[in-house]
Design an enzyme around this catalytic site. Structure first.
Site, mmCIF file in Angstrom:
data_model
loop_
_atom_site.group_PDB
_atom_site.id
_atom_site.type_symbol
_atom_site.label_atom_id
_atom_site.label_comp_id
_atom_site.label_asym_id
_atom_site.label_seq_id
_atom_site.Cartn_x
_atom_site.Cartn_y
_atom_site.Cartn_z
ATOM 1 N N ILE A 13 -6.761 -3.520 6.481
ATOM 2 C CA ILE A 13 -5.313 -3.798 6.931
ATOM 3 C C ILE A 13 -4.977 -2.852 8.131
ATOM 4 C CG2 ILE A 13 -2.992 -4.148 6.123
ATOM 5 C CD1 ILE A 13 -4.193 -4.834 3.254
ATOM 6 N N LYS A 86 -8.787 0.655 -4.128
ATOM 7 C CA LYS A 86 -7.983 -0.520 -4.351
ATOM 8 C C LYS A 86 -8.702 -1.376 -5.296
ATOM 9 C CE LYS A 86 -9.820 -2.910 -0.485
ATOM 10 N NZ LYS A 86 -9.923 -4.057 0.375
ATOM 11 N N SER A 126 1.784 -3.611 -3.429
ATOM 12 C CA SER A 126 0.990 -4.872 -3.458
ATOM 13 C C SER A 126 1.901 -5.841 -4.853
ATOM 14 C CB SER A 126 -0.059 -4.402 -4.498
ATOM 15 O OG SER A 126 -0.786 -5.451 -5.251
ATOM 16 N N TYR A 151 -4.818 0.988 -11.270
ATOM 17 C CA TYR A 151 -4.877 0.654 -9.731
ATOM 18 C C TYR A 151 -3.286 0.135 -9.681
ATOM 19 C CZ TYR A 151 -4.232 -2.255 -5.684
ATOM 20 O OH TYR A 151 -3.768 -2.895 -4.247
ATOM 21 N N LYS A 155 0.325 1.850 -7.843
ATOM 22 C CA LYS A 155 1.176 1.280 -6.838
ATOM 23 C C LYS A 155 2.851 1.340 -7.467
ATOM 24 C CE LYS A 155 -1.567 0.157 -3.509
ATOM 25 N NZ LYS A 155 -1.809 1.124 -2.468
HETATM 26 C C1 UD1 Z 1 -5.670 -8.245 -6.982
HETATM 27 C C2 UD1 Z 1 -4.425 -7.872 -6.915
HETATM 28 C C3 UD1 Z 1 -3.706 -7.468 -5.687
HETATM 29 C C4 UD1 Z 1 -4.611 -6.211 -5.363
HETATM 30 C C5 UD1 Z 1 -5.948 -6.671 -5.386
HETATM 31 C C6 UD1 Z 1 -7.085 -5.446 -4.755
HETATM 32 C C7 UD1 Z 1 -2.935 -9.328 -8.522
HETATM 33 C C8 UD1 Z 1 -2.086 -10.690 -8.543
HETATM 34 N N1 UD1 Z 1 -3.524 -9.320 -7.244
HETATM 35 O O1 UD1 Z 1 -5.868 -9.258 -6.053
HETATM 36 O O2 UD1 Z 1 -2.394 -7.210 -5.656
HETATM 37 O O3 UD1 Z 1 -4.377 -5.779 -4.110
HETATM 38 O O4 UD1 Z 1 -6.630 -7.352 -6.559
HETATM 39 O O5 UD1 Z 1 -8.485 -5.811 -5.004
HETATM 40 O O6 UD1 Z 1 -3.065 -8.410 -9.359
HETATM 41 N N2 UD1 Z 1 -12.100 -15.022 -7.405
HETATM 42 C C9 UD1 Z 1 -13.079 -16.113 -7.922
HETATM 43 N N3 UD1 Z 1 -14.317 -15.534 -7.609
HETATM 44 C C10 UD1 Z 1 -14.587 -14.307 -7.130
HETATM 45 C C11 UD1 Z 1 -13.532 -13.260 -6.836
HETATM 46 C C12 UD1 Z 1 -12.125 -14.050 -6.988
HETATM 47 O O7 UD1 Z 1 -12.747 -17.037 -8.681
HETATM 48 O O8 UD1 Z 1 -15.777 -13.828 -6.834
HETATM 49 C C13 UD1 Z 1 -10.479 -15.613 -7.844
HETATM 50 C C14 UD1 Z 1 -9.803 -14.671 -8.855
HETATM 51 O O9 UD1 Z 1 -9.967 -15.061 -10.322
HETATM 52 C C15 UD1 Z 1 -8.370 -14.938 -8.485
HETATM 53 C C16 UD1 Z 1 -8.499 -15.080 -6.893
HETATM 54 O O10 UD1 Z 1 -10.012 -15.397 -6.634
HETATM 55 O O11 UD1 Z 1 -7.751 -16.047 -8.837
HETATM 56 C C17 UD1 Z 1 -8.298 -13.985 -5.787
HETATM 57 O O12 UD1 Z 1 -9.112 -12.879 -6.415
HETATM 58 P P1 UD1 Z 1 -9.097 -11.459 -5.567
HETATM 59 O O13 UD1 Z 1 -9.480 -11.638 -4.177
HETATM 60 O O14 UD1 Z 1 -9.780 -10.455 -6.152
HETATM 61 O O15 UD1 Z 1 -7.464 -10.915 -5.611
HETATM 62 P P2 UD1 Z 1 -6.442 -10.644 -6.571
HETATM 63 O O16 UD1 Z 1 -7.179 -10.402 -8.061
HETATM 64 O O17 UD1 Z 1 -5.492 -11.796 -6.741
#
Ligand code: UD1
Length: 340
Positions: A13, A86, A126, A151, A155
């Protein structure tokens, strides 16, 4: 010309924000310890902007060295504080690392702000501060809930510290931006997300799988109470997010805000499921993605997306890019770094 300090300015970012700031006429000084970024990012920023930001390799946990380094830059008027660890999972395993870096680093930075009269402060917060929200979309008045990782706790604590410090310190003004899920990359593909090791986040895992770096994406759960059973997030293009910082800084400089501490949701306002991200990726890249549905990931929020009315009203900012723009640009960047 205003000069701004970007801590963690070589990260995902931070680097996109450096580009947008320079385009808007700001001078940029980057302070980064390279713990999760690469010095080559400076070349990418320079290729896009035609200008190389000043770079200081320092760790905010080392107050004396940072103090020394900033002696050369007494004309800084503002700070955008990205530097932080993070990874949610890692924070559960190594909480002290997170408290030292994210809270210790912030406290040192605030001392530097006092020493060098840097009075305009923007903080990378966040949506994790909302925990599992009871009502969607979340507005800034949605109550925060107990964080479910160190984490997330850092925040929340950082926001409290900044609110207290802003209220106690004449001339100091702060905006915390509560990011939703930033993905995508600059359209030039000169900068983008560079995760160390196996990506924890969805988008880099998708692009690495498509590039053949990973065999298969795991979709964490399809039994949520959502449209297709997969979890919902508010994905936001990193360039839109970068522009939100420029707007926030301008508002601080114009001194138009009523209060010294302010916070805004920065998302698109639209919730997308994991399957919708995969579909968009396949459409924009033309690549069929190898994936399988597995169990839910521990600690995942089923659904969250933002109400962004306040950012629009107060910061005059609104996201411009859609999900296809995000997945297209993320793939362009992956193709570049994988030489595809
Ligand atoms: C989380 C936090 C965010 C933080 C970030 C840091 C929440 C809502 N969000 O993001 O604030 O800055 O972590 O890393 O708490 N997924 C898969 N397969 C994968 C990876 C992810 O299915 O291999 C899915 C996850 O289950 C989720 C979505 O994709 O539903 C997004 O995941 P990700 O990109 O890891 O971000 P958050 O967990 O939402």
């Amino acid at each position: 010309m205003h000069k701004v300090l970007l801590t963690g300015g070589l990260g995902f970012i931070g680097s996109h924000t450096a580009v947008e700031l320079m385009e808007a006429g700001f001078d940029v000084v980057i302070l980064d310890n390279l713990s999760n970024s690469s010095i080559e990012v400076l070349d990418g920023i320079e290729k896009i902007s035609g200008k190389r930001p000043v770079f200081i390799q320092q760790d905010l946990e080392d107050y004396d060295s940072c103090f020394e380094a900033l002696q050369q830059h007494k004309d800084l008027s503002g700070v955008i504080h990205f530097a932080a660890s993070k990874a949610v999972g890692e924070s559960v395993e190594f909480p002290i690392k997170y408290y030292n870096n994210n809270i210790g680093g912030l406290l040192n930075l605030l001392k530097l702000c006092r020493e060098y009269s840097m009075f305009n402060f923007i903080f990378s917060s966040s949506c994790t501060v909302y925990g599992i929200p009871d009502v969607l979309p979340v507005t800034e008045s949605t109550p925060t809930k107990k964080a479910n990782s160190p984490y997330g706790a850092t925040k929340q604590m950082a926001e409290t510290i900044l609110e207290d410090y802003s209220n106690a310190t004449k001339d100091f003004h702060c905006i915390a931006l509560r990011y939703f899920n930033p993905i995508g990359s600059h359209e030039s593909a000169e900068i983008g997300e560079l995760p160390l090791g196996v990506p924890a986040n969805l988008m880099p895992f998708i692009t690495q799988t498509a590039a053949g770096v990973r065999p298969k994406l795991k979709v964490f759960g399809n039994d949520y109470q959502t449209k297709d059973g997969t979890a919902i997030r508010d994905y936001i293009h990193v360039v839109d997010l970068a522009k939100a910082h420029v707007q926030a800084l301008k508002k601080l400089q114009e001194e138009v805000l009523q209060t010294r501490y302010n916070f805004y949701n920065i998302g698109t306002g639209k919730g997308c499921s994991v399957m919708e991200v995969i579909d968009s990726f396949e459409r924009t890249s033309g690549v069929t993605l190898a994936y399988e549905v597995t169990a839910r990931r521990k600690g995942d929020v089923p659904a969250i997306f933002a109400d962004t009315t306040l950012a629009k009203e107060v910061l005059d900012w609104e996201a411009q890019y859609d999900l296809d723009d995000m997945t297209r640009s993320a793939w362009n960047w992956q193709r570049k770094i994988s030489n595809l």
